[in-house]
Design a protein around this motif. Sequence first.
Motif, PDB file in Angstrom:
ATOM      1  N   GLU A 247       0.853  -1.182   0.000  1.00 27.27           N
ATOM      2  CA  GLU A 247       0.000   0.000   0.000  1.00 27.27           C
ATOM      3  C   GLU A 247       0.893   1.236   0.000  1.00 27.27           C
ATOM      4  OE1 GLU A 247      -3.997   1.307  -0.209  1.00 27.27           O
ATOM      5  OE2 GLU A 247      -3.159  -0.728  -0.223  1.00 27.27           O
ATOM      6  N   VAL A 248       0.698   2.090  -1.006  1.00 25.29           N
ATOM      7  CA  VAL A 248       1.390   3.374  -1.050  1.00 25.29           C
ATOM      8  C   VAL A 248       0.550   4.395  -0.301  1.00 25.29           C
ATOM      9  CG1 VAL A 248       2.181   5.272  -2.527  1.00 25.29           C
ATOM     10  CG2 VAL A 248       2.572   2.888  -3.232  1.00 25.29           C
ATOM     11  N   VAL A 249       1.169   5.080   0.662  1.00 22.84           N
ATOM     12  CA  VAL A 249       0.467   6.100   1.438  1.00 22.84           C
ATOM     13  C   VAL A 249       1.307   7.377   1.450  1.00 22.84           C
ATOM     14  CG1 VAL A 249      -0.665   4.371   2.898  1.00 22.84           C
ATOM     15  CG2 VAL A 249       1.471   5.426   3.666  1.00 22.84           C
ATOM     16  N   SER A 250       0.626   8.515   1.410  1.00 21.04           N
ATOM     17  CA  SER A 250       1.297   9.814   1.481  1.00 21.04           C
ATOM     18  C   SER A 250       1.003  10.459   2.822  1.00 21.04           C
ATOM     19  CB  SER A 250       0.826  10.720   0.346  1.00 21.04           C
ATOM     20  OG  SER A 250       1.189  10.189  -0.909  1.00 21.04           O
ATOM     21  N   VAL A 251       2.055  10.926   3.486  1.00 22.43           N
ATOM     22  CA  VAL A 251       1.923  11.468   4.847  1.00 22.43           C
ATOM     23  C   VAL A 251       2.741  12.753   4.955  1.00 22.43           C
ATOM     24  CG1 VAL A 251       2.351  11.045   7.286  1.00 22.43           C
ATOM     25  CG2 VAL A 251       1.612   9.155   5.824  1.00 22.43           C
ATOM     26  N   GLU A 252       2.139  13.785   5.522  1.00 21.33           N
ATOM     27  CA  GLU A 252       2.878  15.007   5.821  1.00 21.33           C
ATOM     28  C   GLU A 252       3.261  14.979   7.295  1.00 21.33           C
ATOM     29  OE1 GLU A 252       2.697  19.869   5.280  1.00 21.33           O
ATOM     30  OE2 GLU A 252       0.955  18.634   4.734  1.00 21.33           O
ATOM     31  N   PRO A 253       4.555  14.823   7.593  1.00 21.55           N
ATOM     32  CA  PRO A 253       4.981  14.707   8.994  1.00 21.55           C
ATOM     33  C   PRO A 253       4.519  15.896   9.833  1.00 21.55           C
ATOM     34  CG  PRO A 253       6.769  14.114   7.515  1.00 21.55           C
ATOM     35  CD  PRO A 253       5.689  14.680   6.657  1.00 21.55           C
ATOM     36  N   GLU A 254       4.213  15.612  11.106  1.00 26.00           N
ATOM     37  CA  GLU A 254       3.740  16.633  12.025  1.00 26.00           C
ATOM     38  C   GLU A 254       4.915  17.307  12.735  1.00 26.00           C
ATOM     39  OE1 GLU A 254       0.985  14.940  14.759  1.00 26.00           O
ATOM     40  OE2 GLU A 254      -0.479  14.397  13.211  1.00 26.00           O
TER      41      GLU A 254
ATOM     42  N   GLU B  20      -2.251   4.947  10.623  1.00 26.62           N
ATOM     43  CA  GLU B  20      -3.523   4.244  10.777  1.00 26.62           C
ATOM     44  C   GLU B  20      -4.575   4.832   9.845  1.00 26.62           C
ATOM     45  OE1 GLU B  20      -6.419   2.604  14.356  1.00 26.62           O
ATOM     46  OE2 GLU B  20      -4.869   4.104  14.799  1.00 26.62           O
ATOM     47  N   LYS B  21      -4.648   6.146   9.780  1.00 24.75           N
ATOM     48  CA  LYS B  21      -5.618   6.804   8.906  1.00 24.75           C
ATOM     49  C   LYS B  21      -5.319   6.524   7.438  1.00 24.75           C
ATOM     50  CE  LYS B  21      -7.542  11.361   7.783  1.00 24.75           C
ATOM     51  NZ  LYS B  21      -7.484  12.812   8.085  1.00 24.75           N
ATOM     52  N   ALA B  22      -4.060   6.564   7.071  1.00 12.83           N
ATOM     53  CA  ALA B  22      -3.675   6.363   5.675  1.00 12.83           C
ATOM     54  C   ALA B  22      -3.965   4.946   5.190  1.00 12.83           C
ATOM     55  CB  ALA B  22      -2.197   6.684   5.499  1.00 12.83           C
ATOM     56  N   LEU B  23      -3.819   3.953   6.061  1.00 10.64           N
ATOM     57  CA  LEU B  23      -4.050   2.563   5.656  1.00 10.64           C
ATOM     58  C   LEU B  23      -5.529   2.231   5.504  1.00 10.64           C
ATOM     59  CD1 LEU B  23      -1.382   0.563   7.696  1.00 10.64           C
ATOM     60  CD2 LEU B  23      -1.506   0.817   5.215  1.00 10.64           C
ATOM     61  N   GLU B  24      -6.381   2.972   6.161  1.00  9.11           N
ATOM     62  CA  GLU B  24      -7.843   2.788   6.031  1.00  9.11           C
ATOM     63  C   GLU B  24      -8.263   1.348   6.286  1.00  9.11           C
ATOM     64  OE1 GLU B  24      -8.430   4.293   2.049  1.00  9.11           O
ATOM     65  OE2 GLU B  24      -8.930   6.292   2.825  1.00  9.11           O
TER      66      GLU B  24
ATOM     67  N   LYS C 181       5.709   4.626  18.221  1.00  6.60           N
ATOM     68  CA  LYS C 181       4.350   4.081  18.237  1.00  6.60           C
ATOM     69  C   LYS C 181       3.868   3.726  16.837  1.00  6.60           C
ATOM     70  CE  LYS C 181       2.840   6.455  22.461  1.00  6.60           C
ATOM     71  NZ  LYS C 181       1.923   7.500  23.017  1.00  6.60           N
ATOM     72  N   ALA C 182       4.293   4.495  15.844  1.00  8.29           N
ATOM     73  CA  ALA C 182       3.920   4.191  14.460  1.00  8.29           C
ATOM     74  C   ALA C 182       4.571   2.889  14.010  1.00  8.29           C
ATOM     75  CB  ALA C 182       4.326   5.336  13.543  1.00  8.29           C
TER      76      ALA C 182
END
Length: 254
Positions: free
Chosen positions: A103-110, A124-128, A162-163
Amino acid sequence: MIARIQHKDQNFEVDLSKPIDISLPLTNTDENPIAWYIEKPVIEPVRFGHWVGKVSEGSSSTNFNNIFFNPHGHGTHTECLGHITTEFYSINQHLKTFFFTAEVVSVEPEIRGEDLVITRSQIEKALEGKLPEAIVIRTLPNLQEKRSKKYSDTNPPYLEEKAAVFIREKGIKHLLIDLPSVDKEKDQGKLLAHKAFWNVKNTQELNDDARLDATITELIFVRDEVEDGSYLLNLQIASFENDASPSKPVLYKI
């Protein structure tokens, strides 16, 4: 070339004539990305006296280069838990299959103080709710400079512990990311995300439930036109008896 694949309870098709290469090439130019305070790779012809292993210089019928590089600091590489253990473990001995659902997911680090962090909630949100065998993390903004960035002393984004625990607990065996490390650049050797993902509790004496068959691939690059979603991953390595090998991960859209 269409391949029809049965995998666990899934049936899907991929077009093998449309590979998506997410690796970075190794060069001896300033275009090569660099991490961990080293110089760029060296690629140069072998020399024996007046003989030079380079066809264009006239003394050789073949190009015959030596290459000096570091897999961790010079480009896309795949590593096993031997990267952090006292005992030697080889990526070539522990990565034995090479195709995985991904699964390719795009994340903007906080922003966390002076750091940029990829969090558990973001993953978790990106993997749906999907449970792939591999996760490919593209960080945002997805700047072209990643292809040649000099990362040393820049405090790049990283994955919070945790991720990494979440990814491990979901049974994901292969973690791919477009950063030089899943951990903070200067973390006093804690390596929290590496240890959490591989489930390494003691680097001096490996626990029985450590994940010998799990891998981390760093310094990839996923182009903007590659959509988030489900893919077949072919994770190719060179046969190095080392904790890490230069690698060529290739995606096929499902």
